[in-house]
Scaffold this motif. Structure first.
Motif, PDB file in Angstrom:
ATOM      1  N   GLU A  76     -19.892  29.550 -21.236  1.00 54.39           N
ATOM      2  CA  GLU A  76     -19.655  30.926 -20.781  1.00 54.39           C
ATOM      3  C   GLU A  76     -19.598  30.906 -19.258  1.00 54.39           C
ATOM      4  N   VAL A  77     -18.503  31.338 -18.686  1.00 59.07           N
ATOM      5  CA  VAL A  77     -18.367  31.382 -17.232  1.00 59.07           C
ATOM      6  C   VAL A  77     -18.880  32.732 -16.738  1.00 59.07           C
ATOM      7  N   ASP A  78     -19.805  32.693 -15.792  1.00 64.34           N
ATOM      8  CA  ASP A  78     -20.420  33.909 -15.257  1.00 64.34           C
ATOM      9  C   ASP A  78     -20.406  33.868 -13.729  1.00 64.34           C
ATOM     10  N   PRO A  79     -19.583  34.694 -13.086  1.00 66.57           N
ATOM     11  CA  PRO A  79     -19.518  34.704 -11.620  1.00 66.57           C
ATOM     12  C   PRO A  79     -20.835  35.072 -10.952  1.00 66.57           C
ATOM     13  N   VAL A  80     -21.731  35.745 -11.659  1.00 63.10           N
ATOM     14  CA  VAL A  80     -23.019  36.133 -11.062  1.00 63.10           C
ATOM     15  C   VAL A  80     -23.808  34.905 -10.622  1.00 63.10           C
ATOM     16  N   VAL A  81     -23.671  33.779 -11.328  1.00 64.70           N
ATOM     17  CA  VAL A  81     -24.414  32.571 -10.949  1.00 64.70           C
ATOM     18  C   VAL A  81     -23.554  31.627 -10.108  1.00 64.70           C
ATOM     19  N   GLY A  82     -22.495  32.168  -9.518  1.00 62.73           N
ATOM     20  CA  GLY A  82     -21.598  31.379  -8.677  1.00 62.73           C
ATOM     21  C   GLY A  82     -22.136  31.174  -7.274  1.00 62.73           C
ATOM     22  N   GLU A  83     -21.287  30.627  -6.433  1.00 63.46           N
ATOM     23  CA  GLU A  83     -21.636  30.372  -5.037  1.00 63.46           C
ATOM     24  C   GLU A  83     -21.927  31.669  -4.295  1.00 63.46           C
ATOM     25  N   ILE A  84     -22.680  31.552  -3.213  1.00 63.52           N
ATOM     26  CA  ILE A  84     -22.953  32.703  -2.363  1.00 63.52           C
ATOM     27  C   ILE A  84     -21.625  33.242  -1.825  1.00 63.52           C
ATOM     28  N   PRO A  85     -21.396  34.536  -1.937  1.00 68.06           N
ATOM     29  CA  PRO A  85     -20.139  35.101  -1.449  1.00 68.06           C
ATOM     30  C   PRO A  85     -20.017  34.969   0.072  1.00 68.06           C
ATOM     31  N   THR A  86     -18.872  34.508   0.498  1.00 63.98           N
ATOM     32  CA  THR A  86     -18.584  34.346   1.928  1.00 63.98           C
ATOM     33  C   THR A  86     -18.032  35.659   2.465  1.00 63.98           C
ATOM     34  N   PRO A  87     -18.430  36.062   3.684  1.00 62.69           N
ATOM     35  CA  PRO A  87     -17.855  37.273   4.262  1.00 62.69           C
ATOM     36  C   PRO A  87     -16.324  37.202   4.274  1.00 62.69           C
ATOM     37  N   ALA A  88     -15.690  38.312   3.962  1.00 60.18           N
ATOM     38  CA  ALA A  88     -14.235  38.364   3.827  1.00 60.18           C
ATOM     39  C   ALA A  88     -13.505  37.924   5.088  1.00 60.18           C
ATOM     40  N   ALA A  89     -14.029  38.241   6.246  1.00 57.01           N
ATOM     41  CA  ALA A  89     -13.344  37.931   7.503  1.00 57.01           C
ATOM     42  C   ALA A  89     -13.581  36.493   7.975  1.00 57.01           C
ATOM     43  N   LEU A  90     -14.397  35.746   7.255  1.00 58.98           N
ATOM     44  CA  LEU A  90     -14.757  34.389   7.692  1.00 58.98           C
ATOM     45  C   LEU A  90     -13.715  33.376   7.209  1.00 58.98           C
ATOM     46  N   SER A  91     -13.262  32.527   8.106  1.00 60.22           N
ATOM     47  CA  SER A  91     -12.294  31.488   7.728  1.00 60.22           C
ATOM     48  C   SER A  91     -13.003  30.353   7.002  1.00 60.22           C
ATOM     49  N   ALA A  92     -12.236  29.576   6.261  1.00 61.00           N
ATOM     50  CA  ALA A  92     -12.795  28.419   5.546  1.00 61.00           C
ATOM     51  C   ALA A  92     -13.423  27.437   6.523  1.00 61.00           C
ATOM     52  N   GLU A  93     -12.831  27.300   7.693  1.00 63.74           N
ATOM     53  CA  GLU A  93     -13.365  26.371   8.703  1.00 63.74           C
ATOM     54  C   GLU A  93     -14.700  26.849   9.252  1.00 63.74           C
ATOM     55  N   ALA A  94     -14.911  28.155   9.288  1.00 63.11           N
ATOM     56  CA  ALA A  94     -16.152  28.716   9.842  1.00 63.11           C
ATOM     57  C   ALA A  94     -17.281  28.776   8.814  1.00 63.11           C
ATOM     58  N   ARG A  95     -16.966  28.602   7.525  1.00 62.02           N
ATOM     59  CA  ARG A  95     -17.973  28.740   6.470  1.00 62.02           C
ATOM     60  C   ARG A  95     -19.144  27.769   6.624  1.00 62.02           C
ATOM     61  N   PRO A  96     -18.920  26.479   6.906  1.00 59.46           N
ATOM     62  CA  PRO A  96     -20.079  25.588   7.054  1.00 59.46           C
ATOM     63  C   PRO A  96     -21.070  26.043   8.131  1.00 59.46           C
ATOM     64  N   GLY A  97     -20.577  26.519   9.270  1.00 63.02           N
ATOM     65  CA  GLY A  97     -21.468  27.020  10.317  1.00 63.02           C
ATOM     66  C   GLY A  97     -22.217  28.264   9.882  1.00 63.02           C
ATOM     67  N   TRP A  98     -21.509  29.150   9.167  1.00 64.55           N
ATOM     68  CA  TRP A  98     -22.138  30.363   8.655  1.00 64.55           C
ATOM     69  C   TRP A  98     -23.261  29.995   7.669  1.00 64.55           C
ATOM     70  N   LEU A  99     -23.000  29.041   6.782  1.00 66.27           N
ATOM     71  CA  LEU A  99     -24.021  28.612   5.828  1.00 66.27           C
ATOM     72  C   LEU A  99     -25.229  27.991   6.542  1.00 66.27           C
ATOM     73  N   ARG A 100     -24.973  27.135   7.523  1.00 69.08           N
ATOM     74  CA  ARG A 100     -26.094  26.514   8.267  1.00 69.08           C
ATOM     75  C   ARG A 100     -26.976  27.584   8.897  1.00 69.08           C
ATOM     76  N   SER A 101     -26.343  28.587   9.469  1.00 69.64           N
ATOM     77  CA  SER A 101     -27.098  29.688  10.074  1.00 69.64           C
ATOM     78  C   SER A 101     -27.891  30.445   9.015  1.00 69.64           C
ATOM     79  N   ALA A 102     -27.263  30.735   7.883  1.00 70.08           N
ATOM     80  CA  ALA A 102     -27.950  31.455   6.803  1.00 70.08           C
ATOM     81  C   ALA A 102     -29.154  30.669   6.296  1.00 70.08           C
ATOM     82  N   PHE A 103     -29.012  29.355   6.175  1.00 69.65           N
ATOM     83  CA  PHE A 103     -30.093  28.522   5.653  1.00 69.65           C
ATOM     84  C   PHE A 103     -31.340  28.573   6.528  1.00 69.65           C
ATOM     85  N   GLN A 104     -31.192  28.891   7.788  1.00 67.81           N
ATOM     86  CA  GLN A 104     -32.321  28.896   8.713  1.00 67.81           C
ATOM     87  C   GLN A 104     -33.127  30.192   8.680  1.00 67.81           C
TER      88      GLN A 104
END
Length: 189
Positions: A76-104
């Motif tokens: 059963e595929v359930d989007p609720v248990v998927g990856e953390i949603p990335t902000p809409a305005a964030l580019s794919a290249e900026a996502r790793p930096g955004w995640l590192r910041s969130a993790f802290q």
């Protein structure tokens, strides 16, 4: 009480921030998925999963397949248990930096266009409604559930290894953390 098993996906063929937005498993990851299946099937009959749920992403779906096939059920595929949603305005290249910041920081401090503390509550609510289930998910989504159940606001409550299995219990309304899965050094940070 029903048992819930939160399983982080097996090792993917490329890492986050890489060129493939939805990688499958590499050979090690496929072996980890089979080991997770074997562990889940070794549970006592009353605690063995009867359902298999997966994030929509390929690495989770591929990790879930050996368990689902062994149990004779569909994933059963359930989007609720998927990856953390990335902000809409964030580019794919900026996502790793955004995640590192969130993790802290804390769930309330994550920058974005949604309420990430509410997102983790949605995950726990979804889990509470399930019976004995194996849920194949992601590093951050598992941390979302575990941190909520531990009553901590830090985004990183622990560092689940690939195919780490975290055990929860539910009575259909509430969820309780039984034990966190194996931790390992990870390149997420």
């Amino acid at each position: 009480m029903a048992r819930l098993y939160l399983i982080r996906h097996g090792r993917p063929s490329s890492t986050w921030g890489g060129h493939d937005d939805d990688p499958g498993l590499d050979d090690v990851g496929r072996g980890q998925a089979e080991a997770a299946r074997d562990w889940l099937l070794s549970r006592p009959t009353d605690a063995r999963p009867r359902l298999v749920v997966s994030s929509p992403l390929r690495r989770c779906r591929e990790t879930a397949v050996p368990t689902a096939e062994a149990l004779g059920v569909a994933v059963e595929v359930d989007p609720v248990v998927g990856e953390i949603p990335t902000p809409a305005a964030l580019s794919a290249e900026a996502r790793p930096g955004w995640l590192r910041s969130a993790f802290q920081g804390t769930w309330q401090a994550i920058e974005g266009d949604m309420d990430y503390d509410a997102w983790r509550g949605d995950i726990v609510t979804s889990l509470a409604a399930r019976g004995n289930t194996a849920v194949f998910s992601h590093y951050v989504a598992i941390n979302a559930a575990v941190s909520r159940l531990m009553g901590v606001d830090q985004v990183l409550a622990f560092r689940p290894d690939h195919c780490s299995i975290t055990v929860l219990e539910t009575d259909g309304t509430t969820v309780r953390l039984v034990e966190t899965g194996a931790e390992a050094a990870t390149n997420v940070l």
